[in-house]
Design a protein around this motif. Structure first.
Motif, PDB file in Angstrom:
ATOM      1  N   LYS A  30       1.843  11.966  -3.879  1.00  0.00           N
ATOM      2  CA  LYS A  30       2.541  11.424  -2.713  1.00  0.00           C
ATOM      3  C   LYS A  30       3.009  12.560  -1.810  1.00  0.00           C
ATOM      4  O   LYS A  30       2.944  12.456  -0.574  1.00  0.00           O
ATOM      5  CB  LYS A  30       3.728  10.570  -3.170  1.00  0.00           C
ATOM      6  N   LEU A  33      -0.004  13.844   0.029  1.00  0.00           N
ATOM      7  CA  LEU A  33      -0.357  12.912   1.107  1.00  0.00           C
ATOM      8  C   LEU A  33       0.594  13.059   2.291  1.00  0.00           C
ATOM      9  O   LEU A  33       0.177  12.890   3.452  1.00  0.00           O
ATOM     10  CB  LEU A  33      -0.342  11.475   0.581  1.00  0.00           C
ATOM     11  N   ALA A  34       1.838  13.385   2.019  1.00  0.00           N
ATOM     12  CA  ALA A  34       2.808  13.565   3.115  1.00  0.00           C
ATOM     13  C   ALA A  34       2.372  14.678   4.052  1.00  0.00           C
ATOM     14  O   ALA A  34       2.690  14.656   5.251  1.00  0.00           O
ATOM     15  CB  ALA A  34       4.193  13.854   2.542  1.00  0.00           C
ATOM     16  N   ARG A  37       0.459  13.560   6.985  1.00  0.00           N
ATOM     17  CA  ARG A  37       1.243  12.946   8.058  1.00  0.00           C
ATOM     18  C   ARG A  37       2.035  13.986   8.850  1.00  0.00           C
ATOM     19  O   ARG A  37       2.605  13.663   9.897  1.00  0.00           O
ATOM     20  CB  ARG A  37       2.228  11.940   7.463  1.00  0.00           C
ATOM     21  N   GLU A  99       0.417   1.322  -4.266  1.00  0.00           N
ATOM     22  CA  GLU A  99       1.220   1.737  -3.111  1.00  0.00           C
ATOM     23  C   GLU A  99       0.661   3.020  -2.504  1.00  0.00           C
ATOM     24  O   GLU A  99       0.552   3.151  -1.279  1.00  0.00           O
ATOM     25  CB  GLU A  99       2.674   1.946  -3.554  1.00  0.00           C
ATOM     26  N   LEU A 100       0.275   3.971  -3.360  1.00  0.00           N
ATOM     27  CA  LEU A 100      -0.258   5.237  -2.885  1.00  0.00           C
ATOM     28  C   LEU A 100      -1.584   5.044  -2.152  1.00  0.00           C
ATOM     29  O   LEU A 100      -1.811   5.614  -1.078  1.00  0.00           O
ATOM     30  CB  LEU A 100      -0.433   6.203  -4.065  1.00  0.00           C
ATOM     31  N   ASN A 102      -2.700   2.331  -0.656  1.00  0.00           N
ATOM     32  CA  ASN A 102      -2.437   1.673   0.627  1.00  0.00           C
ATOM     33  C   ASN A 102      -1.973   2.676   1.678  1.00  0.00           C
ATOM     34  O   ASN A 102      -2.380   2.604   2.848  1.00  0.00           O
ATOM     35  CB  ASN A 102      -1.386   0.573   0.443  1.00  0.00           C
ATOM     36  N   LYS A 103      -1.148   3.625   1.264  1.00  0.00           N
ATOM     37  CA  LYS A 103      -0.668   4.643   2.200  1.00  0.00           C
ATOM     38  C   LYS A 103      -1.800   5.584   2.621  1.00  0.00           C
ATOM     39  O   LYS A 103      -1.847   6.037   3.770  1.00  0.00           O
ATOM     40  CB  LYS A 103       0.481   5.433   1.569  1.00  0.00           C
ATOM     41  N   GLN A 104      -2.705   5.886   1.699  1.00  0.00           N
ATOM     42  CA  GLN A 104      -3.839   6.751   2.042  1.00  0.00           C
ATOM     43  C   GLN A 104      -4.667   6.139   3.169  1.00  0.00           C
ATOM     44  O   GLN A 104      -5.015   6.831   4.141  1.00  0.00           O
ATOM     45  CB  GLN A 104      -4.711   6.985   0.801  1.00  0.00           C
ATOM     46  N   TYR A 105      -4.991   4.863   3.049  1.00  0.00           N
ATOM     47  CA  TYR A 105      -5.820   4.213   4.074  1.00  0.00           C
ATOM     48  C   TYR A 105      -5.030   3.971   5.355  1.00  0.00           C
ATOM     49  O   TYR A 105      -5.606   3.970   6.450  1.00  0.00           O
ATOM     50  CB  TYR A 105      -6.426   2.928   3.522  1.00  0.00           C
ATOM     51  N   GLN A 106      -3.737   3.792   5.230  1.00  0.00           N
ATOM     52  CA  GLN A 106      -2.905   3.668   6.424  1.00  0.00           C
ATOM     53  C   GLN A 106      -2.899   4.981   7.196  1.00  0.00           C
ATOM     54  O   GLN A 106      -3.021   4.997   8.428  1.00  0.00           O
ATOM     55  CB  GLN A 106      -1.477   3.290   6.025  1.00  0.00           C
ATOM     56  N   VAL A 107      -2.767   6.090   6.474  1.00  0.00           N
ATOM     57  CA  VAL A 107      -2.800   7.405   7.116  1.00  0.00           C
ATOM     58  C   VAL A 107      -4.148   7.625   7.789  1.00  0.00           C
ATOM     59  O   VAL A 107      -4.227   8.118   8.923  1.00  0.00           O
ATOM     60  CB  VAL A 107      -2.512   8.518   6.084  1.00  0.00           C
TER      61      VAL A 107
END
Length: 696
Positions: A30, A33-34, A37, A99-100, A102-107
């Motif tokens: 996580k 991944l930050a 962003r 959750e992780l 989903n955040k990857q594809y959102q990013v």
């Protein structure tokens, strides 16, 4: 931070004092991944961080999730340090991992793709193809893809094919009948691994600029009908299966470790299924069909909005010459004592030399072996290799030395995860050059980073050593932070010689002068040094511990750190990845701070500093604070005895302890909080400061 001793009735083995190691590892991803962003990071590097987080997650499922699944079936009542059973761990992992993802594809979809487009780097969706682009892609499909794609219609004569681990596949729904009157309603198409997952459009096919790309999956979707002449494709969905990629070698039942590893390696691509990724638009009946086929439940299903093999987008970086969107290049420095054409042995005789990679070049390590291979006074070279490459200059120097008649011994760890094939090839190449190759000790991975050169000088023999915290790999030395020490200290050299003797021969444990070594003295030595700090604190003497590692997992060491905190010792931990210790628990870990630094380079060094009532001790090591490092690997922990070099390491560590721009603090509840700069706070970035200080 209050440094007064505290008390609690809570036993130090209480589950609430420990963070689950696998959830902690997901928390590390996580943090990676930050970085994708983080607008302060160059754009293409942000894309790279996204891909790294995906690649890390692949390995997490291949190894960690796979092992927990096995444990759930073998011993479902096993309780981990945090008090959870394997099934409970899998349930928590499923929530966190979804959750992780989903955040990857959102990013990717909401941040990176639009921002890349602003810089004229576009991923063109099928609905947006121009006539010229469609025409070029039609030709590309017919000439480059159609001849090598082999769809398999599913029927009694064509059973469901074996799906390769992490490969790109498509499941196709069909109506109509083929030339033989057949149609089961479904077919499988496997995309060969050699195909690029991202195709760059040439200038003649685009008018927006030279950096337009199309996903391979989009091309196959568009032209899938061409693979099923006379039939109607009603659905085409990409999917990917992740399999158990860890393998087991029975140490008690093998006669030849090389053959055993080769045999297991052949099965890696077809281990048990642990995860299924499918296009989010896939029809429910098709999803259920695949879940049943792979014997997976819905908690292992990931419906994704984008390419299922997300980490392969990294290929884009290789196609782009955009230095404005990448980290600026730097030139690592070389200590003046190792300058051009200088005698490295003479320099090491004068003083111990410390290198801090990647800020300082790895070239002196290569040059050390190159000079040793060409020096007629050098008689013996011994080297451990955990991760390297057959084309490495290190390997070239070792081969040259062997061909020059020197006695060259290399300890290769065949079971370095995901490098097994490369290490088997390396062993064969070295053996062809008459290098004496051994595979360490059965049952224990050889993870120590050591090189020993025996040289005749003035009718005497002198040992020169290089000891490191990282692998002998010139490429990773450019992106991993590590330390390496050159020395010809007599006792240290003798210790290294004795460790090599253990690895290559038989015999009882020999006493070492200065090194701590696992699986024999390292764990006990570290516990004793931590407890010594506790005693100093109880006696009112200065007491402090600073540790920088990749992971903190081993329970006895965590308990020792808890005892130190209770005694009033100030404990500073810099932990890149997993940390099972909970800081800030009243009466237990009030005096422990845990921070993680995520920057341009992967933090990889292992350092241990003990105040020791004014007689400070500084150690560097190949070992993290994990059970495997302490008890199932051969590791070494070496002292930095030069006051100048020890002070330099303290200086570096203090930079990390002052970092306020790339630092995350572990909270008592197991979450991480990224530090946010205040309006009047000056930015401190440890890696940037070290680059400024040390690069050429």
């Amino acid at each position: 931070m209050d440094s007064k001793p505290t008390e609690t009735s809570l036993p130090l083995n209480a589950p609430e004092l420990y963070i689950n190691r696998d959830l902690s590892l997901l928390a590390f991803n996580k943090r990676v991944l930050a970085q994708a962003r983080n607008e302060a990071v160059p754009l293409l590097e942000r894309l790279n961080y996204l891909c790294i987080s995906c690649s890390n997650l692949d390995e997490f499922f291949e190894v960690r999730v796979a092992s927990i699944i096995e444990m759930a079936s073998i011993d479902p009542n096993t309780i981990s340090a945090d008090g959870t059973t394997p099934s409970e761990q899998l349930a928590k992992i499923a929530i966190y991992a979804h959750e992780l993802v989903n955040k990857q594809y959102q990013v990717l979809n909401d941040i990176l793709i639009p921002t890349l487009a602003e810089h004229n780097i576009r991923f063109i969706r099928r609905k947006d193809w121009t006539k010229a682009q469609h025409q070029w892609l039609t030709t590309y499909f017919n000439e480059e893809l159609l001849p090598i794609l082999t769809p398999v219609g599913l029927d009694s004569a064509h059973p469901f094919p074996r799906i390769l681990n992490k490969s790109l596949n498509f499941i196709i729904s069909l109506t109509g009948k083929d030339a033989f009157g057949r149609n089961s309603g479904r077919a499988i198409l496997q995309a060969p691994r050699g195909l690029p997952r991202v195709v760059q459009l040439p200038a003649e096919a685009t008018s927006s600029g030279p950096h337009d790309f199309v996903f391979l999956s989009s091309i196959i979707h568009e032209f899938i009908n061409d693979l099923f002449s006379g039939m109607n494709v009603t659905g085409c969905y990409q999917f990917r299966v992740t399999r158990n990629s860890d393998f087991f070698v029975d140490d008690d039942a093998i006669d030849d470790l090389l053959l055993a590893v080769q045999g297991e390696l052949a099965m890696r691509n077809y281990g048990d299924e642990v995860r299924l990724e499918i296009d989010a638009n896939c029809a429910d009946d098709t999803v259920n069909f695949l879940l049943e086929r792979f014997h997976l439940t819905r908690d292992r299903l990931f419906l994704v909005n984008g390419p299922v093999n997300l980490n392969r987008i990294q290929e884009v970086n290789d196609c782009l010459d955009r230095p404005d969107l990448k980290f600026p290049p730097f030139k690592p420095s070389i200590p003046s004592c190792f300058g051009k054409d200088k005698d490295m042995f003479a320099a090491i005789r004068k003083n111990d030399v410390l290198l801090h990679h990647p800020f300082e070049s790895f070239a002196p390590v290569v040059e050390f072996l190159r000079q040793a291979s060409a020096d007629p006074d050098v008689l013996v070279i011994k080297q451990t290799l955990y991760r390297t490459g057959a084309d490495s200059p290190i390997v070239a120097a070792l081969i040259k030395a062997a061909r020059a008649g020197k006695v060259v011994t290399v300890v290769i760890e065949l079971r370095a995860r995901f490098d097994e094939k490369a290490n088997i090839d390396l062993a064969a190449k070295l053996q062809e050059a008459a290098v004496h190759v051994v595979y360490g000790v059965v049952g224990y991975k050889t993870h120590a980073k050591m090189c020993l050169v025996l040289r005749r000088e003035d009718k005497q023999l002198r040992n020169y050593v290089h000891l490191g915290t990282g692998n002998y790999h010139p490429r990773t030395a450019q992106i991993y932070t590590d330390y390496g020490l050159f020395s010809c200290d007599k006792e240290l050299g003798e210790d290294v010689r004795r460790v090599f003797a253990q690895l290559t021969s038989l015999g009882k444990v020999t006493k070492l002068n200065k090194l701590l070594q696992s699986p024999f003295t390292l764990h006990k030595g570290l516990v004793e040094k931590i407890d010594r700090e506790s005693q100093h604190a109880k006696n009112g003497k200065p007491a402090k511990i600073i540790i920088q590692v990749n992971a903190v997992v081993e329970e006895q060491l965590i308990k020792a750190l808890y005892r130190a905190s209770q005694a009033g010792v100030e404990v500073k931990l810099i932990v890149r990845g997993i940390c099972c210790l909970r800081p800030g628990i009243p009466g237990v870990s009030d005096n422990i701070e845990v921070r993680a630094v995520i920057g341009r380079f992967l933090e990889h060094a292992r350092l241990y500093v003990f105040a020791n009532d004014g007689h400070q001790e500084v150690y560097a090591s190949s070992a993290d604070l994990m059970s495997r490092n302490m008890f199932k690997r051969v590791e070494v922990c070496f002292p930095i005895e030069s006051k100048k070099l020890a002070a330099r390491i303290l200086h570096d560590l203090n930079l990390y302890l002052q970092d306020n721009s790339q630092v995350w603090f572990l909270q008592p509840d197991g979450t991480y909080r990224q530090h946010q700069l205040h309006d009047n706070e000056t930015s401190v970035q440890a890696q940037a400061l070290l680059l400024n200080e040390l690069q050429a």
